[in-house]
Design a protein around this motif. Structure first.
Motif, PDB file in Angstrom:
ATOM      1  N   THR A  16       0.855  -1.190   0.000  1.00 43.05           N
ATOM      2  CA  THR A  16       0.000   0.000   0.000  1.00 43.05           C
ATOM      3  C   THR A  16       0.888   1.235   0.000  1.00 43.05           C
ATOM      4  OG1 THR A  16      -0.120   0.026   2.404  1.00 43.05           O
ATOM      5  CG2 THR A  16      -1.880  -1.138   1.240  1.00 43.05           C
ATOM      6  N   GLY A  17       0.336   2.344  -0.431  1.00 41.44           N
ATOM      7  CA  GLY A  17       1.103   3.582  -0.458  1.00 41.44           C
ATOM      8  C   GLY A  17       0.231   4.750  -0.880  1.00 41.44           C
ATOM      9  N   THR A  21      -0.292  12.403  -6.114  1.00 37.60           N
ATOM     10  CA  THR A  21      -1.520  13.203  -6.058  1.00 37.60           C
ATOM     11  C   THR A  21      -2.249  13.060  -4.727  1.00 37.60           C
ATOM     12  OG1 THR A  21      -2.960  11.455  -6.917  1.00 37.60           O
ATOM     13  CG2 THR A  21      -1.836  12.853  -8.543  1.00 37.60           C
ATOM     14  N   GLY A  22      -1.722  12.207  -3.843  1.00 38.99           N
ATOM     15  CA  GLY A  22      -2.378  11.960  -2.565  1.00 38.99           C
ATOM     16  C   GLY A  22      -3.311  10.763  -2.586  1.00 38.99           C
ATOM     17  N   TYR A  23      -3.420  10.099  -3.737  1.00 36.76           N
ATOM     18  CA  TYR A  23      -4.285   8.928  -3.864  1.00 36.76           C
ATOM     19  C   TYR A  23      -3.661   7.744  -3.128  1.00 36.76           C
ATOM     20  CZ  TYR A  23      -6.782   5.023  -5.966  1.00 36.76           C
ATOM     21  OH  TYR A  23      -7.519   3.891  -6.157  1.00 36.76           O
ATOM     22  N   ILE A  56      -7.712   1.021 -10.852  1.00 39.28           N
ATOM     23  CA  ILE A  56      -7.323   2.180 -11.645  1.00 39.28           C
ATOM     24  C   ILE A  56      -8.483   2.597 -12.525  1.00 39.28           C
ATOM     25  CG2 ILE A  56      -4.840   1.674 -11.641  1.00 39.28           C
ATOM     26  CD1 ILE A  56      -5.192   0.432 -14.415  1.00 39.28           C
ATOM     27  N   ILE A  57      -8.385   3.773 -13.128  1.00 36.80           N
ATOM     28  CA  ILE A  57      -9.482   4.275 -13.956  1.00 36.80           C
ATOM     29  C   ILE A  57      -9.515   3.631 -15.335  1.00 36.80           C
ATOM     30  CG2 ILE A  57      -9.573   6.490 -12.773  1.00 36.80           C
ATOM     31  CD1 ILE A  57      -8.082   7.719 -15.183  1.00 36.80           C
ATOM     32  N   HIS A  58      -8.425   2.959 -15.725  1.00 39.94           N
ATOM     33  CA  HIS A  58      -8.343   2.323 -17.038  1.00 39.94           C
ATOM     34  C   HIS A  58      -8.853   0.885 -16.949  1.00 39.94           C
ATOM     35  CE1 HIS A  58      -5.970   5.768 -18.157  1.00 39.94           C
ATOM     36  NE2 HIS A  58      -5.188   5.548 -17.115  1.00 39.94           N
TER      37      HIS A  58
END
Length: 90
Positions: A16-17, A21-23, A56-58
């Motif tokens: 995790t991390g 962008t802070g995501y 992810i968005i993809h």
């Protein structure tokens, strides 16, 4: 596609991390049983690849381990990717 990997399995590595962008992200790595290939090109199969899963968005990403086997050409205007066998794959 989940490749029939149980993300809670003992053979899966989880990290995790937080990105730039802070995501907050969670990534999972596992070796897939069998082969992975482009849907319209079964000859592009890679057997038992180590893959990464992440929300992810993809729809998905193709990694360098997969693409390094090919000579790649990106047609940005046409939104296409061309793959040719590399010299080592012939």
């Amino acid at each position: 596609m989940d490749c029939e990997v149980d993300l809670s399995g003992s053979e899966v590595t989880t990290r995790t991390g937080v990105d730039e962008t802070g995501y907050e992200w969670t990534r999972y790595w596992a070796t897939v049983a069998g082969g992975v290939y482009l849907a319209a090109a079964p000859e592009t199969v890679q057997q038992a690849p180590k893959v990464q899963f992440q929300e992810i968005i993809h729809d998905g990403l193709v990694g360098a381990d997969y693409l390094d086997r090919f000579r790649t050409t990106f047609d940005v205007t046409g939104a296409r990717l061309f793959l040719e066998p590399s010299e080592t794959e012939l």
